[in-house]
Design a protein around this motif. Structure first.
Motif, short mmCIF file in Angstrom:
data_model
loop_
_atom_site.label_atom_id
_atom_site.label_comp_id
_atom_site.label_asym_id
_atom_site.label_seq_id
_atom_site.Cartn_x
_atom_site.Cartn_y
_atom_site.Cartn_z
N UNK A 328 25.88 36.01 66.84
CA UNK A 328 26.00 36.08 65.43
C UNK A 328 26.83 35.13 64.84
N UNK A 329 27.94 34.46 65.68
CA UNK A 329 28.72 34.03 64.97
C UNK A 329 28.18 32.36 65.10
N UNK A 330 28.60 31.58 64.04
CA UNK A 330 28.23 30.08 64.20
C UNK A 330 29.48 29.40 64.64
N UNK A 331 30.56 29.91 64.93
CA UNK A 331 31.75 29.39 65.62
C UNK A 331 31.56 28.96 67.04
N UNK A 332 32.71 28.23 67.72
CA UNK A 332 32.57 28.09 68.91
C UNK A 332 32.75 29.31 70.08
N UNK A 333 32.14 29.35 71.09
CA UNK A 333 32.61 30.67 72.00
C UNK A 333 34.11 30.75 72.14
N UNK A 334 34.83 29.68 72.07
CA UNK A 334 36.53 29.95 72.17
C UNK A 334 36.84 30.74 71.19
N UNK A 335 36.49 30.29 69.76
CA UNK A 335 36.82 31.06 68.61
C UNK A 335 36.34 32.50 68.72
N UNK A 336 35.01 32.82 69.05
CA UNK A 336 34.41 33.91 69.23
C UNK A 336 35.34 34.95 70.06
N UNK A 337 35.57 34.49 71.36
CA UNK A 337 36.48 35.34 72.06
C UNK A 337 37.70 35.56 71.63
N UNK A 338 38.28 34.58 71.09
CA UNK A 338 39.75 34.72 70.50
C UNK A 338 39.78 35.91 69.65
N UNK A 339 38.81 35.79 68.67
CA UNK A 339 38.58 36.99 67.56
C UNK A 339 38.11 38.31 68.29
N UNK A 340 37.50 38.24 69.43
CA UNK A 340 37.33 39.72 69.91
C UNK A 340 38.51 40.14 70.80
N UNK A 341 39.21 39.25 71.15
CA UNK A 341 40.66 39.78 71.82
C UNK A 341 41.63 40.17 70.53
N UNK A 342 41.48 39.67 69.43
CA UNK A 342 42.43 40.22 68.16
C UNK A 342 41.90 41.56 67.88
N UNK A 343 40.66 41.77 67.90
CA UNK A 343 39.89 42.96 67.47
C UNK A 343 40.22 43.97 68.53
N UNK A 344 40.28 43.77 69.90
CA UNK A 344 40.84 44.66 70.94
C UNK A 344 42.21 44.95 70.41
N UNK A 345 43.16 43.97 70.25
CA UNK A 345 44.49 44.22 69.95
C UNK A 345 44.68 45.21 68.77
N UNK A 346 43.90 44.96 67.88
CA UNK A 346 44.09 45.83 66.46
C UNK A 346 43.64 47.48 66.80
N UNK A 347 42.43 47.35 67.69
CA UNK A 347 41.94 48.80 68.06
C UNK A 347 43.21 49.46 68.87
N UNK A 348 43.65 48.85 70.12
CA UNK A 348 44.46 49.09 70.85
C UNK A 348 45.95 49.69 70.19
N UNK A 349 46.32 48.81 69.26
CA UNK A 349 47.36 49.31 68.36
C UNK A 349 47.35 50.45 67.66
N UNK A 350 46.16 50.52 67.01
CA UNK A 350 45.92 51.83 66.00
C UNK A 350 45.78 53.05 66.97
N UNK A 351 45.20 52.77 68.25
CA UNK A 351 45.11 53.91 69.13
C UNK A 351 46.50 54.27 69.71
#
Length: 418
Positions: A328-351
Motif C-alpha cells: 500500500x505504500x508508494x515509498x521504498x521498502x527500506x522506508x516501509x520497514x523503518x516505519x514498521x519498526x517504529x510502529x512496533x516500538x510504539x506498541x511495545x512502549x505502550x504495552x
C-alpha cells in the motif's frame, strides 16, 4: 488455484546467493545477540552493582533506540544504499559487543556497549529486509520475509540456551566469541553486491490521491496494536507461568512456541499472502484473544494451549502487516520497514507502560487471571475500534482500500527492476 505443499516448499529453493547469505545471517545475528542481551539485567545489576531502577531505565531507552531508530536506518539506506547501510550497522554492532569486554568491570562501558548494539540493530533491520525484497515480485516477498522471520526466531530461541552455561562463568570468552562472530558476518556483508532502494515513479508524490495516504496508514496502525497486545504475553508470561508450573515447563512452552513459529510461518506464507487483509485481521486477533483467555485459566495445559494460539496469531498478523505495508505504500521498502519498526516500538512502549501497572494491580487482587482476561478483551475490542477511528474522518476508506492497492501494485509492475 491453491498451491500444493510440495510447491510451497519448492519456492524456498529458488533464492539468490545473496538472499541465502542474508537468511543465514538472519539466524546467526540473533543467535549471537541473544546469547548476550537477555542477560543484560544480570550483568548490570548483579555484576556491576547498578540499581534496578537504573537498569530498567537503561533497558527501556535501549529498546526504544532499537525500534524507533529504524526510521533513521531507512533514511540512511535511501541516501547511501542498502548494502552500505547494513555494513555500517554491523561495524557499529561489532564494536558494541567488543566494548562489553571492558564493560565487564566498568558500568559506563557496559551501558555504552548496549547502546551501540541497539543503534546497530536499528540501522540494520530495515536495510536487511529491503535488500531481501528489492527487485522481487510481490509473489516472492512472502516466502522471503517468512523465511527471514523463521531464521530470526530460531536464533532468538537458541541464543540464550547456547550461552547460559558461560554467561557468569566465562563472560569474557562469551563476549569475545560474539564479537568475532559479528566481525565475520560483517566481512561477508562487505562482499554483497550493491542494491539501491526501490524508489517510486517520479510523479508519484504529485499524483498520489488523497485515498492512498490513509490506506497506507492502516498497516502501521495495526502493527502498533498487534505489538501492543502481543507484548503483554512476551513480558509477563514468565511471571505468570513459573509460579503455577515450573521453570522446566515454562522452558518447554517457549521451545514449542519457537518450533511452531519457525516451521509453520514459512509453510503458511503463501496462504497468508493471499488472505484478504480484513480476514487476516479477524483470524489473527481472534487467535490472540482466545490464547490470552486460555492463559487466564492458569492450568498448565491451558497455558500451553494459550501460548500456541498466540503463536498462531503472531504467524498471521506480523507477516501480513509487513506485506500490506509494502503493497500500500508508494515509498521504498527500506522506508516501509523503518516505519514498521517504529510502529512496533510504539506498541511495545505502550504495552510496557500499561502492562506493568495492570499486572501489579492483578497481583494485588490475587487474581492474576483477570490480567489475561483484560488483555483478551483488548484483542477483541480494540481492532474494530481502531478501524472505526480510521474510517471516521475518511468515509471512503473501505471502498477505496483495494482499488488503492491495485493502483500501487500496477505502479510497482511498471517501475524498472533495480
Amino acid at each position: 488455484m491453491r498451491s500444493s505443499p510440495l510447491t510451497r516448499l519448492a519456492q524456498f529453493t529458488h533464492f539468490t546467493a545473496p538472499q541465502y547469505f542474508l537468511l543465514a545471517g538472519s539466524f546467526l545475528i540473533p543467535l549471537g545477540s541473544f546469547a548476550v542481551l537477555p542477560f543484560m539485567s544480570v550483568l548490570l545489576h548483579e555484576r556491576l552493582g547498578m540499581g534496578l531502577g537504573a537498569v530498567g531505565v537503561v533497558l527501556a531507552v535501549a529498546s526504544f533506540v532499537q525500534f524507533s531508530g529504524g526510521v533513521v536506518g531507512a533514511a540512511l539506506a535511501e541516501r547511501i544504499g542498502l548494502q552500505r547501510t547494513m555494513l555500517l550497522a554491523l561495524v557499529i554492532r561489532t564494536a558494541g559487543f567488543a566494548a562489553f569486554l571492558p564493560g565487564l568491570s566498568r558500568p559506563t562501558w557496559a551501558v555504552a556497549a548496549l547502546f551501540l548494539v541497539s543503534a546497530g540493530a536499528a540501522l540494520y533491520l530495515p536495510a536487511n529486509k529491503a535488500y531481501l525484497v528489492t527487485g522481487v515480485g510481490e509473489e516472492r516477498r512472502a516466502p522471503l520475509l517468512s523465511a527471514s522471520s523463521s531464521a530470526l526466531n530460531a536464533g532468538i530461541a537458541l541464543g540464550p540456551i547456547a550461552a547460559a552455561p558461560f554467561v557468569l562463568t566465562a563472560s569474557a570468552g562469551l563476549f569475545t566469541a560474539v564479537a568475532v562472530l559479528f566481525a565475520l558476518i560483517t566481512a561477508g556483508h562487505a562482499l554483497l553486491p550493491q542494491a539501491t532502494p526501490e524508489a517510486p515513479p517520479e510523479d508519484d508524490h504529485s499524483t498520489q490521491s488523497a485515498a492512498e495516504k490513509p490506506s497506507a496508514l492502516l498497516p502501521f496502525a495495526i502493527t502498533v496494536l498487534s505489538v501492543y497486545v502481543f507484548m503483554f504475553f512476551q513480558h509477563y508470561l514468565a511471571l505468570y507461568a513459573v509460579g503455577r508450573t515450573s521453570t522446566y515447563f515454562y522452558g518447554l512452552v517457549l521451545a514449542l512456541y519457537a518450533l511452531l513459529l519457525v516451521v509453520t510461518q514459512p509453510l503458511l506464507s503463501d496462504w497468508t499472502a493471499h488472505l484478504p487483509y480484513p480476514r487476516a485481521l479477524r483470524i489473527g486477533f481472534t487467535a490472540l484473544a482466545a490464547g490470552m483467555a486460555a492463559l487466564a485459566l492458569g492450568h498448565p495445559a491451558a497455558i500451553l494451549g494459550g501460548a500456541l494460539l498466540i503463536c498462531a496469531g503472531e504467524i498471521v498478523l506480523f507477516l501480513k502487516n509487513d506485506l500490506e505495508a509494502l503493497a500500500l505504500s508508494p515509498r521504498s521498502p527500506a522506508v516501509v520497514f523503518g516505519r514498521q519498526r517504529l510502529a512496533a516500538g510504539i506498541g511495545a512502549f505502550a504495552s510496557g507502560i500499561v502492562g506493568g501497572e495492570g499486572y501489579a494491580w492483578a497481583e494485588r487482587t490475587d487474581h492474576t487471571g483477570l490480567f489475561w482476561l483484560a488483555v483478551a478483551a483488548q484483542c477483541a475490542l480494540l481492532p474494530p475500534l481502531l478501524l472505526r477511528a480510521l474510517r471516521g474522518p475518511i468515509p471512503y476508506f473501505c471502498n477505496g482500500f483495494y482499488s488503492v492497492r491495485r493502483r500501487v501494485r500496477e505502479r510497482a509492475r511498471r517501475a524498472p527492476i533495480q
